[in-house]
Design an enzyme around this catalytic site. Structure first.
Site, PDB file in Angstrom:
ATOM      1  N   HIS A  10       5.371   6.477  -1.233  1.00 19.67           N
ATOM      2  CA  HIS A  10       6.097   5.249  -1.557  1.00 19.67           C
ATOM      3  C   HIS A  10       5.311   4.018  -1.124  1.00 19.67           C
ATOM      4  CE1 HIS A  10       7.030   5.965   2.657  1.00 19.67           C
ATOM      5  NE2 HIS A  10       7.148   4.651   2.758  1.00 19.67           N
ATOM      6  N   HIS A  43       0.840  -1.205   0.000  1.00 20.48           N
ATOM      7  CA  HIS A  43       0.000   0.000   0.000  1.00 20.48           C
ATOM      8  C   HIS A  43       0.868   1.245   0.000  1.00 20.48           C
ATOM      9  CE1 HIS A  43       1.119  -0.531   4.222  1.00 20.48           C
ATOM     10  NE2 HIS A  43       1.056   0.787   4.274  1.00 20.48           N
TER      11      HIS A  43
HETATM   12  P1  ATP Z   1       5.124  -2.739  11.287  1.00 18.80           P
HETATM   13  O1  ATP Z   1       4.846  -1.603  12.244  1.00 18.80           O
HETATM   14  O2  ATP Z   1       4.828  -4.091  11.832  1.00 18.80           O
HETATM   15  O3  ATP Z   1       6.433  -2.632  10.626  1.00 18.80           O
HETATM   16  P2  ATP Z   1       3.550  -1.286   9.382  1.00 18.80           P
HETATM   17  O4  ATP Z   1       4.503  -0.165   9.601  1.00 18.80           O
HETATM   18  O5  ATP Z   1       3.195  -1.645   7.984  1.00 18.80           O
HETATM   19  O6  ATP Z   1       4.018  -2.604  10.104  1.00 18.80           O
HETATM   20  P3  ATP Z   1       1.818   0.276  10.955  1.00 18.80           P
HETATM   21  O7  ATP Z   1       2.943   0.553  11.901  1.00 18.80           O
HETATM   22  O8  ATP Z   1       0.451   0.106  11.508  1.00 18.80           O
HETATM   23  O9  ATP Z   1       2.166  -0.998  10.097  1.00 18.80           O
HETATM   24  O10 ATP Z   1       1.796   1.447   9.887  1.00 18.80           O
HETATM   25  C1  ATP Z   1       0.826   1.500   8.896  1.00 18.80           C
HETATM   26  C2  ATP Z   1       1.339   2.379   7.769  1.00 18.80           C
HETATM   27  O11 ATP Z   1       1.595   3.701   8.264  1.00 18.80           O
HETATM   28  C3  ATP Z   1       2.668   1.918   7.177  1.00 18.80           C
HETATM   29  O12 ATP Z   1       2.658   2.235   5.793  1.00 18.80           O
HETATM   30  C4  ATP Z   1       3.703   2.744   7.900  1.00 18.80           C
HETATM   31  O13 ATP Z   1       4.843   2.957   7.091  1.00 18.80           O
HETATM   32  C5  ATP Z   1       2.961   4.044   8.120  1.00 18.80           C
HETATM   33  N1  ATP Z   1       3.408   4.688   9.366  1.00 18.80           N
HETATM   34  C6  ATP Z   1       3.588   4.095  10.556  1.00 18.80           C
HETATM   35  N2  ATP Z   1       3.963   4.978  11.501  1.00 18.80           N
HETATM   36  C7  ATP Z   1       4.022   6.176  10.878  1.00 18.80           C
HETATM   37  C8  ATP Z   1       4.328   7.512  11.301  1.00 18.80           C
HETATM   38  N3  ATP Z   1       4.663   7.794  12.556  1.00 18.80           N
HETATM   39  N4  ATP Z   1       4.283   8.489  10.372  1.00 18.80           N
HETATM   40  C9  ATP Z   1       3.943   8.229   9.114  1.00 18.80           C
HETATM   41  N5  ATP Z   1       3.618   7.010   8.638  1.00 18.80           N
HETATM   42  C10 ATP Z   1       3.659   5.993   9.510  1.00 18.80           C
END
Ligand code: ATP
Ligand code: MG
Length: 195
Positions: A127, A44
Site C-alpha cells: 500500500h 512510497h
Molecule cells: P512516521 O514514523 O513519522 O509516521 P513513516 O512511518 O513514514 O513516518 P518510518 O517510520 O521511518 O517513516 O517508516 C518508513 C516506512 O516503513 C513507512 O512506509 C512505514 O509505514 C514503514 N514502517 C515503519 N515501521 C514499520 C514496521 N515496524 N514494519 C513494517 N513497516 C514499517
C-alpha cells in the site's frame, strides 16, 4: 544525534513524477478533513522495513538486494482502504501482481537469511499511505485506477524529525528480468556459475 553510521532503513517502491502526482491528487480527494496527508514527495510503497541499521547491516542489505532480481511490472492501484488501528488511509491494489509478491518474498527471504532482518510475520499488504490520523474511512474501488510502471526498487534512509519523517534514497536496483538465484538454506554450498 543518532550514532554515527546508524540509519533507519527500508526498501520501497518509489513512484516517478507522473504517478506521484496522480496519487497525490487521490490523497487530496479522499482524505477526510482532519486527516494529515502525506506530502507528494514522500509517497512510497514499503517492501521491507529494516529499522535502525549500522553500516554492517546496510552493506548486508545492499548485497542482498543486489541478488534478488526480478522483472518490471505494472501495479494497478485501484483501491482505497483504511487501517483502523494505524489510522492510515491508503491506496493499494485489489490483487497484487505476482511479480510484486515475488519481489517481496525473495527480498525478505534473502534479508532474513543473510542479514537476520526483517523479522516480519504479518502478511504483506502492499500500500501507499495517503494520509495519517484518519479515524474512519469507507474502503472503495477506483473507477480509474492508477497504472504504476515499476521498473526498480530502492533503499531509503528515514530520519524522524518533529515535522515528520525525512526520506533519502540511498540506492536503486533495476528490475530488468535478471534471474534471481534461489534462496538456499544457510551453510549449503551451491553452484553459482551461470548467474
Ligand atoms: P512516521 O514514523 O513519522 O509516521 P513513516 O512511518 O513514514 O513516518 P518510518 O517510520 O521511518 O517513516 O517508516 C518508513 C516506512 O516503513 C513507512 O512506509 C512505514 O509505514 C514503514 N514502517 C515503519 N515501521 C514499520 C514496521 N515496524 N514494519 C513494517 N513497516 C514499517
Ligand atoms: Mg513510522
Amino acid at each position: 544525534m543518532p550514532e554515527a553510521g546508524r540509519q533507519r532503513l527500508f526498501f520501497a517502491l518509489w513512484p516517478g513524477a507522473g504517478v506521484r502526482r496522480r496519487v497525490s491528487e487521490l490523497a487530496r480527494r479522499h482524505t477526510p478533513p482532519r486527516g494529515r496527508r502525506v506530502a507528494e514527495s514522500k509517497l512510497h510503497l514499503t517492501l521491507a522495513f529494516l529499522g535502525e541499521a549500522d553500516d554492517e547491516l546496510r552493506c548486508c542489505a545492499e548485497a542482498a538486494a543486489g541478488v534478488v532480481g526480478g522483472e518490471a511490472f505494472t501495479l494497478e492501484l485501484d483501491r482505497i482502504g483504511h487501517f483502523r488501528r494505524a489510522r492510515v488511509l491508503w491506496l493499494g491494489a485489489e490483487t497484487a501482481p505476482p511479480a510484486l509478491a515475488g519481489l517481496h518474498a525473495r527480498l525478505i527471504a534473502r534479508l532474513a537469511r543473510d542479514c537476520g532482518r526483517p523479522v516480519e510475520t504479518r502478511r504483506f499488504r502492499p500500500h501507499v499511505t495517503l494520509a495519517r490520523k484518519v479515524g474512519r474511512a469507507r474502503p472503495r474501488s477506483l473507477d480509474e485506477p492508477v497504472a504504476w510502471p515499476v521498473t526498480d526498487f530502492v533503499l531509503v534512509a528515514s530520519r524522524l524529525t518533529p515535522e515528520g519523517a525525512r526520506y533519502r534514497i540511498v540506492r536503486r536496483w533495476k528490475l530488468d528480468g535478471g534471474q534471481a538465484p534461489a534462496v538456499l538454506p544457510r551453510g549449503r554450498l551451491w553452484d553459482n556459475r551461470g548467474l
